[in-house]
Enzyme design. Structure first.
Site, PDB file in Angstrom:
ATOM      1  N   GLU A 170      33.145 -27.154 -88.077  1.00  0.00           N
ATOM      2  CA  GLU A 170      32.822 -28.608 -87.760  1.00  0.00           C
ATOM      3  C   GLU A 170      33.716 -29.448 -89.011  1.00  0.00           C
ATOM      4  O   GLU A 170      33.393 -29.107 -90.207  1.00  0.00           O
ATOM      5  CB  GLU A 170      31.362 -28.957 -87.519  1.00  0.00           C
ATOM      6  CG  GLU A 170      31.314 -30.488 -87.525  1.00  0.00           C
ATOM      7  CD  GLU A 170      29.606 -30.569 -87.152  1.00  0.00           C
ATOM      8  OE1 GLU A 170      29.293 -31.844 -86.483  1.00  0.00           O
ATOM      9  OE2 GLU A 170      28.712 -29.916 -87.597  1.00  0.00           O
ATOM     10  N   HIS A 225      22.337 -32.169 -78.943  1.00  0.00           N
ATOM     11  CA  HIS A 225      21.419 -32.466 -79.931  1.00  0.00           C
ATOM     12  C   HIS A 225      19.646 -32.127 -79.697  1.00  0.00           C
ATOM     13  O   HIS A 225      19.014 -32.930 -79.897  1.00  0.00           O
ATOM     14  CB  HIS A 225      21.451 -33.934 -80.551  1.00  0.00           C
ATOM     15  CG  HIS A 225      21.334 -34.000 -81.936  1.00  0.00           C
ATOM     16  ND1 HIS A 225      20.234 -34.399 -82.520  1.00  0.00           N
ATOM     17  CD2 HIS A 225      22.524 -33.680 -82.966  1.00  0.00           C
ATOM     18  CE1 HIS A 225      20.595 -34.392 -83.916  1.00  0.00           C
ATOM     19  NE2 HIS A 225      21.839 -33.909 -84.096  1.00  0.00           N
ATOM     20  N   ASP A 280      27.711 -31.777 -78.298  1.00  0.00           N
ATOM     21  CA  ASP A 280      26.574 -31.775 -78.825  1.00  0.00           C
ATOM     22  C   ASP A 280      25.327 -32.278 -78.044  1.00  0.00           C
ATOM     23  O   ASP A 280      25.435 -33.590 -78.151  1.00  0.00           O
ATOM     24  CB  ASP A 280      26.511 -32.005 -80.130  1.00  0.00           C
ATOM     25  CG  ASP A 280      25.414 -31.743 -80.867  1.00  0.00           C
ATOM     26  OD1 ASP A 280      24.336 -31.325 -80.651  1.00  0.00           O
ATOM     27  OD2 ASP A 280      25.231 -32.432 -82.100  1.00  0.00           O
ATOM     28  N   ARG A 322      25.542 -21.701 -86.071  1.00  0.00           N
ATOM     29  CA  ARG A 322      25.882 -22.769 -86.632  1.00  0.00           C
ATOM     30  C   ARG A 322      25.204 -23.086 -88.004  1.00  0.00           C
ATOM     31  O   ARG A 322      25.051 -24.276 -88.542  1.00  0.00           O
ATOM     32  CB  ARG A 322      25.866 -23.898 -85.789  1.00  0.00           C
ATOM     33  CG  ARG A 322      26.738 -23.916 -84.496  1.00  0.00           C
ATOM     34  CD  ARG A 322      27.267 -25.162 -83.915  1.00  0.00           C
ATOM     35  NE  ARG A 322      27.910 -25.961 -84.773  1.00  0.00           N
ATOM     36  CZ  ARG A 322      27.495 -26.983 -85.517  1.00  0.00           C
ATOM     37  NH1 ARG A 322      26.277 -27.583 -85.375  1.00  0.00           N
ATOM     38  NH2 ARG A 322      28.419 -27.663 -86.337  1.00  0.00           N
ATOM     39  N   TRP A 328      14.644 -34.937 -82.136  1.00  0.00           N
ATOM     40  CA  TRP A 328      15.706 -35.469 -82.607  1.00  0.00           C
ATOM     41  C   TRP A 328      16.765 -34.194 -82.793  1.00  0.00           C
ATOM     42  O   TRP A 328      17.849 -34.619 -82.669  1.00  0.00           O
ATOM     43  CB  TRP A 328      15.406 -36.158 -83.656  1.00  0.00           C
ATOM     44  CG  TRP A 328      16.520 -36.645 -84.593  1.00  0.00           C
ATOM     45  CD1 TRP A 328      16.837 -35.993 -85.754  1.00  0.00           C
ATOM     46  CD2 TRP A 328      17.483 -37.442 -84.221  1.00  0.00           C
ATOM     47  NE1 TRP A 328      18.197 -36.752 -86.363  1.00  0.00           N
ATOM     48  CE2 TRP A 328      18.367 -37.386 -85.256  1.00  0.00           C
ATOM     49  CE3 TRP A 328      17.828 -38.417 -82.916  1.00  0.00           C
ATOM     50  CZ2 TRP A 328      19.637 -38.268 -85.260  1.00  0.00           C
ATOM     51  CZ3 TRP A 328      18.898 -38.924 -83.021  1.00  0.00           C
ATOM     52  CH2 TRP A 328      19.899 -38.941 -84.117  1.00  0.00           C
ATOM     53  N   ARG A 344      35.115 -32.457 -80.453  1.00  0.00           N
ATOM     54  CA  ARG A 344      33.921 -32.762 -79.810  1.00  0.00           C
ATOM     55  C   ARG A 344      33.796 -34.059 -79.304  1.00  0.00           C
ATOM     56  O   ARG A 344      34.345 -35.039 -80.001  1.00  0.00           O
ATOM     57  CB  ARG A 344      32.570 -32.555 -81.046  1.00  0.00           C
ATOM     58  CG  ARG A 344      31.225 -32.474 -80.368  1.00  0.00           C
ATOM     59  CD  ARG A 344      30.310 -32.658 -81.515  1.00  0.00           C
ATOM     60  NE  ARG A 344      29.951 -33.880 -82.219  1.00  0.00           N
ATOM     61  CZ  ARG A 344      28.963 -34.311 -82.684  1.00  0.00           C
ATOM     62  NH1 ARG A 344      28.159 -33.439 -83.192  1.00  0.00           N
ATOM     63  NH2 ARG A 344      28.813 -35.686 -82.933  1.00  0.00           N
ATOM     64  N   GLU A 372      26.678 -27.127 -77.643  1.00  0.00           N
ATOM     65  CA  GLU A 372      25.898 -27.200 -79.095  1.00  0.00           C
ATOM     66  C   GLU A 372      24.586 -27.715 -78.798  1.00  0.00           C
ATOM     67  O   GLU A 372      24.460 -28.759 -78.256  1.00  0.00           O
ATOM     68  CB  GLU A 372      26.527 -28.037 -80.192  1.00  0.00           C
ATOM     69  CG  GLU A 372      25.710 -27.834 -81.358  1.00  0.00           C
ATOM     70  CD  GLU A 372      26.395 -29.111 -82.406  1.00  0.00           C
ATOM     71  OE1 GLU A 372      25.828 -29.226 -83.560  1.00  0.00           O
ATOM     72  OE2 GLU A 372      27.794 -29.330 -82.206  1.00  0.00           O
ATOM     73  N   GLU A 417      22.138 -25.239 -86.718  1.00  0.00           N
ATOM     74  CA  GLU A 417      22.316 -26.414 -87.963  1.00  0.00           C
ATOM     75  C   GLU A 417      20.959 -26.524 -88.433  1.00  0.00           C
ATOM     76  O   GLU A 417      20.895 -26.620 -89.716  1.00  0.00           O
ATOM     77  CB  GLU A 417      22.830 -27.564 -87.478  1.00  0.00           C
ATOM     78  CG  GLU A 417      22.079 -28.287 -86.475  1.00  0.00           C
ATOM     79  CD  GLU A 417      22.986 -29.623 -86.254  1.00  0.00           C
ATOM     80  OE1 GLU A 417      22.647 -30.539 -86.394  1.00  0.00           O
ATOM     81  OE2 GLU A 417      24.094 -29.422 -85.567  1.00  0.00           O
ATOM     82  N   TYR A 473      23.231 -40.921 -79.598  1.00  0.00           N
ATOM     83  CA  TYR A 473      23.409 -39.899 -80.741  1.00  0.00           C
ATOM     84  C   TYR A 473      25.032 -39.641 -80.721  1.00  0.00           C
ATOM     85  O   TYR A 473      25.516 -39.525 -79.818  1.00  0.00           O
ATOM     86  CB  TYR A 473      22.617 -38.668 -80.467  1.00  0.00           C
ATOM     87  CG  TYR A 473      23.379 -37.530 -81.498  1.00  0.00           C
ATOM     88  CD1 TYR A 473      23.247 -37.550 -82.866  1.00  0.00           C
ATOM     89  CD2 TYR A 473      24.301 -36.740 -80.687  1.00  0.00           C
ATOM     90  CE1 TYR A 473      23.488 -36.414 -83.439  1.00  0.00           C
ATOM     91  CE2 TYR A 473      24.785 -35.644 -81.726  1.00  0.00           C
ATOM     92  CZ  TYR A 473      24.818 -35.688 -82.737  1.00  0.00           C
ATOM     93  OH  TYR A 473      25.029 -34.596 -83.730  1.00  0.00           O
TER      94      TYR A 473
END
Length: 405
Positions: free
Chosen positions: A341, A214, A212, A285, A405, A147, A238, A264, A159
């Site tokens: 991951e 996010h 990612d 995920r 976030w 990643r 992601e 996630e 991030y």
């Protein structure tokens, strides 16, 4: 055999972990992970005051009945706190059952589907060059999937980038109040395409690359990003956008062939049901700690497999080695496993507390054949690192507007 005691153990070897120890009247015990980043004590209190008293005297081998009791037996179902509490109990019960049977958990699930679980590592940096240097080093260590995250010019913090911190534990282990960080979609877009263009030029076409977002983009922005990244053949993109409205991913899917991954923050199959059954995503995920343990995550994985969606469990540093072990057992079993991951073994303090023999070699994790989950927890070492309140950051746009976030 009966449940005699349930201990809730909170420790902070760089960051906070909530561990559950279910002890039977025959001396066999099991371990589970109940960590919920930034809300650790809410889960610990839920377990101590509301869950543990209901389980004393029950047969720990009745995993399914206990799971259903904790899920259906309350009016307030689901939610991250309740499902993390269920998850920890569930993992501990699977650990106990494996120890009773003298078998590793993956054998109880149905045995092996593969020799090891492929991992993806994290490469980040303050510049694209630094990110790619770190990626090249990971390739030399044998990782086949990486990643990439790089600092965004013009923003003070990005991030996934450590800055002057040596690891994720130092980065997020000392935040008594939530820090506030700026976000700019425009500045992000200026960086991300160059990052992957240069990554392919330097790292080649054989390495699997991931990224990612996010959840920082709107659905149409996510669709645009996916389309722009198509030439660089990502393994997956992601959390391209928030999917509280699951149909948002229909829009993204209709505009790009870049594979999509999400999950996630999900805590049950209902959070991802439409995403999976409509095949709007390619990887789910969800983490065992956040989705009701091994029992809960197995249901999601089975449902995903029917719809050609692969599993790619979350593996952030806020999940303890107990969760990592649970994931590896599930990954070895799951016929539709995709990738896991991996952020490393953790710091020295964490390794003192959580002991396991999962071998990581050439970018793959080899499951332990020890009975149960194969993890031990040193309570004396854990007591040296008491809980410290800590939070994830808060994200705002440059004009001060609250953002995802």
């Amino acid at each position: 055999m009966k449940i005699k005691d349930i201990k809730i153990l909170v420790t902070c070897p760089g960051r906070n972990f909530v561990t559950v120890k279910v002890v039977t009247d025959e001396g066999i015990y099991g371990l589970g992970d109940a960590t919920l980043n930034g809300r650790e004590m809410a889960v610990a209190t839920c377990l101590e005051e509301h869950v543990a008293p209901c389980l004393i005297g029950r047969d720990p081998q009745n995993i399914e009945d206990i799971w259903q009791y904790l899920y259906k037996g309350v009016y307030w179902r689901r939610g991250p706190i309740g499902m993390a509490a269920i998850a920890a109990i569930d993992m501990a019960l699977w650990d106990i059952k494996g120890k009773i049977a003298g078998l590793p958990v993956y054998q109880l699930l149905g045995g092996r589907s593969r020799k090891a679980a492929t991992l993806y590592a994290h490469a980040n940096g303050e510049s694209i060059d630094e990110t790619l240097d770190n990626a090249a080093a990971l390739m030399e260590d044998g990782f086949k999937a990486i990643r990439l995250q790089s600092a965004i010019p013009g923003l003070p913090v990005t991030y996934g980038v450590l800055g002057d911190k040596k690891d994720y534990f130092e980065l997020q282990g000392n935040r008594p109040l939530p820090p506030e960080e700026e976000w700019s979609t425009k500045k992000y877009f200026n960086l991300v395409i160059e990052l992957f263009e240069r990554a392919r030029e330097r790292l080649g076409d054989d390495i699997h690359l991931l990224h990612d977002v996010h959840s920082r983009l709107t659905p149409i922005e996510a669709a645009r990003l996916g389309k722009l990244l198509e030439p660089y053949d990502l393994m997956f993109l992601e959390d391209a956008c928030i999917a509280e409205n699951q149909e948002s991913y229909k829009l993204v899917r209709n505009h790009t062939t870049t594979p999509l991954a999400i999950g996630e923050t999900y805590n049950s199959i209902w959070d991802c049901k439409e995403l999976i059954e409509n095949q709007w995503i390619d990887y789910i995920r969800t983490a065992a700690t956040h989705a009701g343990g091994i029992t809960g995550l197995r249901r999601i994985i089975d449902f995903a497999g029917i719809h050609d969606v692969k599993s790619a469990p979350h593996g952030a540093p806020d999940l303890s080695p107990i969760c990592f072990a649970a994931h590896i057992h599930l990954n070895i079993w799951a016929p539709n496993f995709g990738i896991q991951e991996y952020v490393g073994p953790g710091n020295e303090e964490m390794q003192r507390i959580f002991k396991h023999n999962i071998k990581v070699e050439d970018g793959m994790a080899f499951v332990s054949d020890a009975p149960g989950l194969g993890v031990e927890f040193d309570e004396e070492a854990a007591a040296e690192f008491p809980y410290k309140r800590s939070y994830l950051p808060v994200s705002r746009l440059e004009d001060g507007t609250m953002w995802h976030w």
